[in-house]
Design a protein around this motif. Structure first.
Motif, PDB file in Angstrom:
ATOM      1  N   HIS A   1       0.814  -1.220   0.000  1.00 42.36           N
ATOM      2  CA  HIS A   1       0.000   0.000   0.000  1.00 42.36           C
ATOM      3  C   HIS A   1       0.847   1.270   0.000  1.00 42.36           C
ATOM      4  N   LEU A   2       2.158   1.137   0.132  1.00 44.50           N
ATOM      5  CA  LEU A   2       3.010   2.313   0.303  1.00 44.50           C
ATOM      6  C   LEU A   2       3.118   3.170  -0.956  1.00 44.50           C
ATOM      7  N   ASP A   3       2.638   2.662  -2.094  1.00 40.71           N
ATOM      8  CA  ASP A   3       2.661   3.499  -3.299  1.00 40.71           C
ATOM      9  C   ASP A   3       1.581   4.578  -3.261  1.00 40.71           C
ATOM     10  N   THR A   4       0.647   4.475  -2.305  1.00 41.55           N
ATOM     11  CA  THR A   4      -0.389   5.501  -2.151  1.00 41.55           C
ATOM     12  C   THR A   4      -0.334   6.166  -0.779  1.00 41.55           C
ATOM     13  N   SER A   5       0.720   5.918  -0.036  1.00 40.58           N
ATOM     14  CA  SER A   5       0.820   6.451   1.323  1.00 40.58           C
ATOM     15  C   SER A   5       1.430   7.849   1.303  1.00 40.58           C
ATOM     16  N   ILE A   6       1.505   8.436   2.486  1.00 38.90           N
ATOM     17  CA  ILE A   6       2.208   9.716   2.687  1.00 38.90           C
ATOM     18  C   ILE A   6       3.306   9.478   3.715  1.00 38.90           C
ATOM     19  N   PRO A   7       4.597   9.631   3.315  1.00 41.87           N
ATOM     20  CA  PRO A   7       5.093  10.003   1.985  1.00 41.87           C
ATOM     21  C   PRO A   7       4.952   8.846   0.997  1.00 41.87           C
ATOM     22  N   ASP A   8       5.079   9.170  -0.277  1.00 42.23           N
ATOM     23  CA  ASP A   8       4.972   8.171  -1.326  1.00 42.23           C
ATOM     24  C   ASP A   8       6.282   7.391  -1.431  1.00 42.23           C
ATOM     25  N   TYR A   9       6.163   6.081  -1.578  1.00 44.68           N
ATOM     26  CA  TYR A   9       7.331   5.219  -1.739  1.00 44.68           C
ATOM     27  C   TYR A   9       7.254   4.535  -3.109  1.00 44.68           C
ATOM     28  N   ALA A  10       8.386   4.399  -3.752  1.00 42.55           N
ATOM     29  CA  ALA A  10       8.445   3.666  -5.032  1.00 42.55           C
ATOM     30  C   ALA A  10       8.548   2.175  -4.732  1.00 42.55           C
ATOM     31  N   ILE A  11       7.513   1.655  -4.060  1.00 47.02           N
ATOM     32  CA  ILE A  11       7.586   0.288  -3.555  1.00 47.02           C
ATOM     33  C   ILE A  11       7.629  -0.742  -4.683  1.00 47.02           C
ATOM     34  N   ASP A  12       7.053  -0.402  -5.848  1.00 47.83           N
ATOM     35  CA  ASP A  12       7.072  -1.351  -6.975  1.00 47.83           C
ATOM     36  C   ASP A  12       8.473  -1.572  -7.518  1.00 47.83           C
ATOM     37  N   ASP A  13       9.386  -0.654  -7.211  1.00 54.47           N
ATOM     38  CA  ASP A  13      10.759  -0.779  -7.695  1.00 54.47           C
ATOM     39  C   ASP A  13      11.646  -1.561  -6.734  1.00 54.47           C
ATOM     40  N   VAL A  14      11.135  -1.896  -5.555  1.00 54.01           N
ATOM     41  CA  VAL A  14      11.929  -2.624  -4.561  1.00 54.01           C
ATOM     42  C   VAL A  14      11.868  -4.116  -4.894  1.00 54.01           C
ATOM     43  N   PRO A  15      13.015  -4.782  -5.045  1.00 51.01           N
ATOM     44  CA  PRO A  15      13.041  -6.191  -5.488  1.00 51.01           C
ATOM     45  C   PRO A  15      12.713  -7.165  -4.359  1.00 51.01           C
ATOM     46  N   THR A  16      11.498  -7.094  -3.851  1.00 47.02           N
ATOM     47  CA  THR A  16      11.087  -7.976  -2.769  1.00 47.02           C
ATOM     48  C   THR A  16      10.006  -8.939  -3.248  1.00 47.02           C
ATOM     49  N   THR A  17      10.008 -10.138  -2.694  1.00 50.72           N
ATOM     50  CA  THR A  17       8.962 -11.116  -3.013  1.00 50.72           C
ATOM     51  C   THR A  17       7.765 -10.962  -2.077  1.00 50.72           C
ATOM     52  N   PHE A  18       7.862 -10.054  -1.115  1.00 50.02           N
ATOM     53  CA  PHE A  18       6.720  -9.778  -0.243  1.00 50.02           C
ATOM     54  C   PHE A  18       5.818  -8.774  -0.954  1.00 50.02           C
ATOM     55  N   LYS A  19       4.626  -9.183  -1.327  1.00 52.21           N
ATOM     56  CA  LYS A  19       3.733  -8.346  -2.135  1.00 52.21           C
ATOM     57  C   LYS A  19       2.385  -8.117  -1.446  1.00 52.21           C
ATOM     58  N   SER A  20       2.360  -8.213  -0.133  1.00 54.59           N
ATOM     59  CA  SER A  20       1.098  -8.150   0.598  1.00 54.59           C
ATOM     60  C   SER A  20       0.896  -6.811   1.289  1.00 54.59           C
TER      61      SER A  20
ATOM     62  N   GLY B   1       8.290   6.803   7.959  1.00 53.60           N
ATOM     63  CA  GLY B   1       7.019   6.274   8.400  1.00 53.60           C
ATOM     64  C   GLY B   1       5.916   6.292   7.357  1.00 53.60           C
ATOM     65  N   ASP B   2       4.679   6.214   7.836  1.00 53.69           N
ATOM     66  CA  ASP B   2       3.489   6.155   6.992  1.00 53.69           C
ATOM     67  C   ASP B   2       2.429   6.999   7.690  1.00 53.69           C
ATOM     68  N   SER B   3       2.304   8.248   7.311  1.00 51.47           N
ATOM     69  CA  SER B   3       1.477   9.205   8.051  1.00 51.47           C
ATOM     70  C   SER B   3      -0.020   8.941   7.869  1.00 51.47           C
ATOM     71  N   PRO B   4      -0.796   9.007   8.967  1.00 50.54           N
ATOM     72  CA  PRO B   4      -2.255   8.892   8.853  1.00 50.54           C
ATOM     73  C   PRO B   4      -2.920  10.222   8.520  1.00 50.54           C
ATOM     74  N   MET B   5      -2.175  11.323   8.491  1.00 50.65           N
ATOM     75  CA  MET B   5      -2.767  12.648   8.268  1.00 50.65           C
ATOM     76  C   MET B   5      -3.134  12.851   6.800  1.00 50.65           C
ATOM     77  N   ARG B   6      -4.294  13.477   6.602  1.00 50.30           N
ATOM     78  CA  ARG B   6      -4.779  13.780   5.264  1.00 50.30           C
ATOM     79  C   ARG B   6      -5.404  15.175   5.292  1.00 50.30           C
ATOM     80  N   PRO B   7      -5.608  15.801   4.130  1.00 49.61           N
ATOM     81  CA  PRO B   7      -6.301  17.099   4.106  1.00 49.61           C
ATOM     82  C   PRO B   7      -7.734  16.953   4.618  1.00 49.61           C
ATOM     83  N   LEU B   8      -8.203  17.968   5.303  1.00 51.54           N
ATOM     84  CA  LEU B   8      -9.565  17.963   5.839  1.00 51.54           C
ATOM     85  C   LEU B   8     -10.547  18.343   4.732  1.00 51.54           C
ATOM     86  N   GLU B   9     -11.455  17.428   4.383  1.00 51.52           N
ATOM     87  CA  GLU B   9     -12.387  17.663   3.279  1.00 51.52           C
ATOM     88  C   GLU B   9     -13.702  18.281   3.744  1.00 51.52           C
TER      89      GLU B   9
END
Length: 248
Positions: A44-63, A147-155
């Motif tokens: 899920h880190l490709d949509t997290s804040i901050p954004d991570y290029a997780i698809d480029d990491v050569p890991t077999t863990f895909k969960s 980290g992986d911040s839970p903060m988002r803009p207030l809608e």
């Protein structure tokens, strides 16, 4: 939270003796490290804040794995088992079960490996494999720092304001909840409205998972506990997601 995870509303419990050492057994350090690496490599880190290029990491863990999944696994345990096992034993059971459910290992492989460790207790202290991909190490270190911040803009503006009396809803916890059970149905005062909105790692049956305001609420102890259990002039505070709150 279910009964065994929120003991604040229970009476007659034995005295709790905290562990002095952070890690009692050597394997506990490893299970902590495994959990940390799983969070750092979660898909899920490709949509997290901050954004991570997780698809480029050569890991077999895909969960998808977060603190929330760890807690959800613990809440799914039988209460007797929850109290019988030590802290990191719960982690070990939850993470092992997750790897089986996700197909990384089979139950037969897990049972066979467990039998080996039970026969030879020194096997669990063997050196870890070396020669892993540096990009995986870099990703884990980056996650630990950022980290992986839970903060988002207030809608939408918060429904409740500073000083307002509110009531905690009575909701079914489902498989996982972030609401202490003993607060349900109780009245509190809003003492702080946190800036922005806060999300949760995944949707739960009782309503969290989408960005929403969070409030710091002040409860009067006499509304929660017997008078004999209350410290004089005390106030109990708890941070609560908006979905759990209604007007008093």
């Amino acid at each position: 939270m279910k009964l065994q995870h929120a003991l604040g509303g229970l009476e007659g419990l034995d005295t709790i003796t905290p562990e002095i050492e952070v890690f009692v057994e050597p394997w506990e350090k490893r299970i902590f490290g495994i959990h940390t690496a799983m969070m750092a490599l979660s898909n899920h880190l490709d949509t997290s804040i901050p954004d991570y290029a997780i698809d480029d990491v050569p890991t077999t863990f895909k969960s998808f794995w977060t603190w929330g999944h760890l807690r959800q696994g613990a809440e799914g345990m039988h209460p007797f088992e929850y109290f019988r096992l030590r802290y990191y034993e719960k982690w070990l059971g939850g993470i092992s079960g997750f790897f089986v459910s996700e197909g990384y290992i089979t139950q037969e492989e897990l049972d066979a490996r467990t039998a080996e460790f039970l026969e030879d207790s020194t096997a669990a202290a063997a050196p870890l494999p070396s020669g892993g991909a540096p990009a995986i190490d870099d990703q884990v270190v980056k996650y630990l720092k950022e980290g992986d911040s839970p903060m988002r803009p207030l809608e939408a503006p918060p429904k409740f304001s500073l000083g307002e009396q509110v009531k905690i809803k009575i909701v079914s916890p489902g498989a996982h909840s972030r609401l202490p059970g003993n607060l349900q149905g109780r009245v509190a005062t809003v003492v702080k409205v946190y800036e922005g909105a806060f999300t949760y790692f995944f949707p739960t049956a009782d309503g969290i998972g989408v960005p929403m305001p969070v409030y710091s609420l002040a409860f009067q102890p006499e509304d929660l506990w017997d008078e004999s259990l209350i410290e004089p002039d005390s106030v109990y505070y708890n941070d609560i997601f908006e979905v759990y709150i209604e007007a008093a």
